[in-house]
Design an enzyme around this catalytic site. Structure first.
Site, PDB file in Angstrom:
ATOM      1  N   GLN A  86      69.349  22.460   6.003  1.00 45.45           N
ATOM      2  CA  GLN A  86      68.227  22.457   5.056  1.00 45.45           C
ATOM      3  C   GLN A  86      67.370  21.203   5.289  1.00 45.45           C
ATOM      4  O   GLN A  86      66.312  21.061   4.697  1.00 45.45           O
ATOM      5  CB  GLN A  86      68.722  22.474   3.614  1.00 45.45           C
ATOM      6  CG  GLN A  86      69.559  23.700   3.269  1.00 45.45           C
ATOM      7  CD  GLN A  86      70.224  23.552   1.930  1.00 45.45           C
ATOM      8  OE1 GLN A  86      69.649  23.886   0.880  1.00 45.45           O
ATOM      9  NE2 GLN A  86      71.445  23.055   1.927  1.00 45.45           N
ATOM     10  N   ASP A  89      64.862  16.471   8.852  1.00 46.76           N
ATOM     11  CA  ASP A  89      64.938  15.358   9.812  1.00 46.76           C
ATOM     12  C   ASP A  89      65.458  15.887  11.155  1.00 46.76           C
ATOM     13  O   ASP A  89      65.882  17.032  11.269  1.00 46.76           O
ATOM     14  CB  ASP A  89      65.838  14.230   9.257  1.00 46.76           C
ATOM     15  CG  ASP A  89      67.288  14.656   9.022  1.00 46.76           C
ATOM     16  OD1 ASP A  89      67.806  14.442   7.915  1.00 46.76           O
ATOM     17  OD2 ASP A  89      67.905  15.194   9.965  1.00 46.76           O
ATOM     18  N   HIS A 104      64.373  24.890   6.371  1.00 46.28           N
ATOM     19  CA  HIS A 104      63.225  24.388   5.596  1.00 46.28           C
ATOM     20  C   HIS A 104      62.191  23.689   6.444  1.00 46.28           C
ATOM     21  O   HIS A 104      61.367  22.945   5.925  1.00 46.28           O
ATOM     22  CB  HIS A 104      63.727  23.462   4.469  1.00 46.28           C
ATOM     23  CG  HIS A 104      64.558  24.192   3.461  1.00 46.28           C
ATOM     24  ND1 HIS A 104      65.404  23.550   2.572  1.00 46.28           N
ATOM     25  CD2 HIS A 104      64.723  25.518   3.225  1.00 46.28           C
ATOM     26  CE1 HIS A 104      66.003  24.458   1.822  1.00 46.28           C
ATOM     27  NE2 HIS A 104      65.628  25.657   2.205  1.00 46.28           N
ATOM     28  N   GLY A 169      77.229  18.158   2.419  1.00 42.45           N
ATOM     29  CA  GLY A 169      76.126  17.393   1.848  1.00 42.45           C
ATOM     30  C   GLY A 169      74.997  18.208   1.252  1.00 42.45           C
ATOM     31  O   GLY A 169      73.827  17.849   1.404  1.00 42.45           O
ATOM     32  N   SER A 171      73.875  20.278  -2.499  1.00 41.09           N
ATOM     33  CA  SER A 171      74.258  20.561  -3.892  1.00 41.09           C
ATOM     34  C   SER A 171      74.324  22.065  -4.156  1.00 41.09           C
ATOM     35  O   SER A 171      74.685  22.499  -5.239  1.00 41.09           O
ATOM     36  CB  SER A 171      73.235  19.922  -4.839  1.00 41.09           C
ATOM     37  OG  SER A 171      71.941  20.454  -4.560  1.00 41.09           O
TER      38      SER A 171
HETATM   39  N1  APR Z   1      78.195  12.604   2.140  1.00 41.81           N
HETATM   40  C1  APR Z   1      78.262  13.917   1.794  1.00 41.81           C
HETATM   41  N2  APR Z   1      77.582  14.451   0.739  1.00 41.81           N
HETATM   42  C2  APR Z   1      76.819  13.600   0.029  1.00 41.81           C
HETATM   43  C3  APR Z   1      76.709  12.221   0.331  1.00 41.81           C
HETATM   44  C4  APR Z   1      77.442  11.739   1.440  1.00 41.81           C
HETATM   45  N3  APR Z   1      77.402  10.451   1.798  1.00 41.81           N
HETATM   46  N4  APR Z   1      75.861  11.660  -0.574  1.00 41.81           N
HETATM   47  C5  APR Z   1      75.464  12.643  -1.400  1.00 41.81           C
HETATM   48  N5  APR Z   1      76.044  13.803  -1.052  1.00 41.81           N
HETATM   49  C6  APR Z   1      75.888  15.127  -1.643  1.00 41.81           C
HETATM   50  C7  APR Z   1      75.561  15.141  -3.117  1.00 41.81           C
HETATM   51  O1  APR Z   1      76.756  15.116  -3.891  1.00 41.81           O
HETATM   52  C8  APR Z   1      74.839  16.473  -3.258  1.00 41.81           C
HETATM   53  O2  APR Z   1      75.766  17.527  -3.496  1.00 41.81           O
HETATM   54  O3  APR Z   1      74.784  15.730  -1.009  1.00 41.81           O
HETATM   55  C9  APR Z   1      74.202  16.680  -1.885  1.00 41.81           C
HETATM   56  C10 APR Z   1      72.709  16.454  -1.906  1.00 41.81           C
HETATM   57  O4  APR Z   1      72.137  17.455  -2.694  1.00 41.81           O
HETATM   58  P1  APR Z   1      70.551  17.514  -2.817  1.00 41.81           P
HETATM   59  O5  APR Z   1      70.016  16.153  -3.028  1.00 41.81           O
HETATM   60  O6  APR Z   1      70.243  18.609  -3.798  1.00 41.81           O
HETATM   61  O7  APR Z   1      70.060  17.964  -1.368  1.00 41.81           O
HETATM   62  P2  APR Z   1      70.100  19.422  -0.742  1.00 41.81           P
HETATM   63  O8  APR Z   1      71.250  20.208  -1.273  1.00 41.81           O
HETATM   64  O9  APR Z   1      70.013  19.249   0.733  1.00 41.81           O
HETATM   65  O10 APR Z   1      68.720  20.056  -1.279  1.00 41.81           O
HETATM   66  C11 APR Z   1      68.425  21.350  -0.794  1.00 41.81           C
HETATM   67  O11 APR Z   1      66.313  21.230  -1.913  1.00 41.81           O
HETATM   68  O12 APR Z   1      64.613  19.923  -2.487  1.00 41.81           O
HETATM   69  C12 APR Z   1      64.958  20.924  -1.647  1.00 41.81           C
HETATM   70  O13 APR Z   1      64.071  21.419   0.453  1.00 41.81           O
HETATM   71  C13 APR Z   1      64.843  20.477  -0.225  1.00 41.81           C
HETATM   72  O14 APR Z   1      66.314  20.990   1.606  1.00 41.81           O
HETATM   73  C14 APR Z   1      66.280  20.512   0.270  1.00 41.81           C
HETATM   74  C15 APR Z   1      66.945  21.488  -0.678  1.00 41.81           C
END
Ligand code: APR
Length: 223
Positions: A86, A89, A104, A169, A171
């Protein structure tokens, strides 16, 4: 040879210094998501959107892949590995992974507003008035909220064949990406690496560690 599919999100890049979206002081906390990452936001204030992605594109020059990206790339040598990310980068590419599906979009690509199909490599800033050859304004090659996810069918195709489905990584709050979990085979092994709680059922093996620590625990499941 076992087929491994890995769904990654912002958390795998967190230890490279790229902030996640929804963790405390995450990327969205400083921005209204709909102003900088939606088609409505683009139509309302395209320069604000261009600036938001210009800053994120420039940041790529100062961050590097971490050991989690390299671990996944090393799996390529004796497994059939597909990364479905997702993230926009280029850390999976720079980490050495060869088969990557960007659900994305990609920060280092831009396209004309008149043509979704043709992308151009771009590591610099783009501004209003920067036009493609077809005369259309250049825009980030990013899937904004409210837009289709063109690579979703390819991602589902890969997930349906996975013997091992690894989630690192994310949510799992954004669809359709999060729905990939529903396409895993009943006998697929599903493993999740995330230090926090997630909306997963107890068939999923949850390694509650950071990406760089958690990948080392994968070895026992990948044999
Ligand atoms: N290692 C592993 N997981 C981690 C770490 C880490 N060091 N730090 C944080 N996390 C986890 C958090 O607990 C969370 O579950 O990474 C997840 C990040 O979740 P989000 O910030 O919601 O990011 P993501 O799931 O990639 O978002 C999905 O949402 O905003 C849109 O397009 C955007 O691609 C993105 C999509």
């Amino acid at each position: 040879m076992k087929k491994i599919v890995v769904l990654t999100g912002a958390g795998i890049s967190a230890e490279s210094g790229i902030s996640t979206f929804r963790d405390a002081n995450g990327l969205w906390e400083n921005h209204d998501i709909m102003e900088v990452a939606s088609i409505e936001g683009w139509n309302a204030n395209p320069q604000l959107v261009l600036d938001f992605y210009n800053v994120r594109r420039a940041q790529l020059k100062s961050v590097k892949p971490n050991s989690a990206h390299y671990f996944l790339a090393n799996l390529d040598s004796n497994h059939d590995v597909t990364i479905i990310t997702q993230n926009v980068d280029d850390l999976h590419e720079r980490g050495g992974s060869s088969k990557i599906i960007h659900l994305h979009g990609e920060l280092n690509k831009v396209r004309s507003v008149r043509n979704d199909e043709v992308t151009f490599d771009c590591t610099e800033n783009i501004f209003l008035g920067d036009l493609a050859k077809d005369g259309g304004q250049l825009r980030p090659h990013i899937v904004w909220f409210g837009e289709m996810v063109p690579m979703m069918d390819a991602a589902i195709e890969e997930t349906l064949q996975a013997d091992i489905f690894i989630i690192i990584g994310t949510s799992l709050q954004v669809y359709p990406a999060a729905s990939l979990l529903d396409y895993t085979k009943t006998d697929a092994k599903v493993i999740c690496i995330d230090p926090n709680e997630l909306p997963i059922n107890n068939n999923v093996i949850h390694i509650k560690k950071s990406a760089t620590e958690g990948v080392n625990d994968l070895v026992q499941y990948i044999k």
